[in-house]
Design an enzyme around this catalytic site. Structure first.
Site, PDB file in Angstrom:
ATOM      1  N   ASP A 112       0.855  -1.187   0.000  1.00 53.94           N
ATOM      2  CA  ASP A 112       0.000   0.000   0.000  1.00 53.94           C
ATOM      3  C   ASP A 112       0.891   1.237   0.000  1.00 53.94           C
ATOM      4  OD1 ASP A 112      -2.447  -1.390   0.119  1.00 53.94           O
ATOM      5  OD2 ASP A 112      -2.323  -1.556   2.302  1.00 53.94           O
ATOM      6  N   ASP A 130      -6.936  -1.423  -4.569  1.00 55.30           N
ATOM      7  CA  ASP A 130      -7.990  -1.074  -3.612  1.00 55.30           C
ATOM      8  C   ASP A 130      -8.945  -0.041  -4.211  1.00 55.30           C
ATOM      9  OD1 ASP A 130      -6.716  -2.713  -1.726  1.00 55.30           O
ATOM     10  OD2 ASP A 130      -5.615  -1.030  -0.847  1.00 55.30           O
TER      11      ASP A 130
END
EC number: 3.4.23.36
Length: 157
Positions: A112, A130
């Site tokens: 991330d 995401d």
């Protein structure tokens, strides 16, 4: 149908390229300010799902993601034919699912990096996959609502 799959492939490539750039050029935990007090590129890892839930449950994620990918492909070919919005929604979800699945298979964690501060709230760090999943689900909900309205319109006629 091929055009829709090209959307998913493009999203997977963008997702994996951005993650590769973060992993290859940043130390874990390192943060680069893009827009002070709002947007940072932060090298972060996640072994769970959204917001770290079910942390470390890789086998569960492998099984669920495989089922979801197969289900999306099946649904795309059986129920979404002729519905452009639904087809786009499904391939955007597919691209996001595959992007994070690749990380889980090869890294046993998800990379991330998109880190936003909204007012004083530090939103959970996320990635392109995401974002694809979120946008795809929103498009899916819109497509579902529009289809329900079409069906109600047909039944009144």
């Amino acid at each position: 149908m091929i055009m829709y799959y090209l959307i998913a492939i493009a999203l997977v490539i963008i997702d994996q390229l951005t993650k590769w750039l973060v992993v290859s050029r940043m130390e874990l935990g390192e943060s680069i300010s893009v827009i002070d007090n709002f947007f940072y590129i932060t090298s972060h890892r996640n072994t769970g799902a959204a917001w770290g839930i079910l942390e470390g449950q890789m086998l569960l994620f492998y099984i669920i993601t495989t089922i979801v990918i197969i289900g999306i492909i099946y649904f795309l070919h059986t129920h979404a034919k002729g519905d452009k919005l639904l087809s786009v929604a499904l391939v955007v979800i597919l691209g996001g699912a595959i992007g994070n699945f690749i990380d889980r298979i090869f890294r046993q964690e998800v990379v991330d990096f998109a880190n936003f501060y909204i007012f004083d709230y530090n939103f959970p760090i996320f990635n392109v996959a995401d974002s694809s999943l979120t946008i795809g689900v929103i498009l899916f909900l819109i497509a579902t609502i529009l289809e329900e309205k079409r069906q109600k319109g047909k039944s009144k006629s």
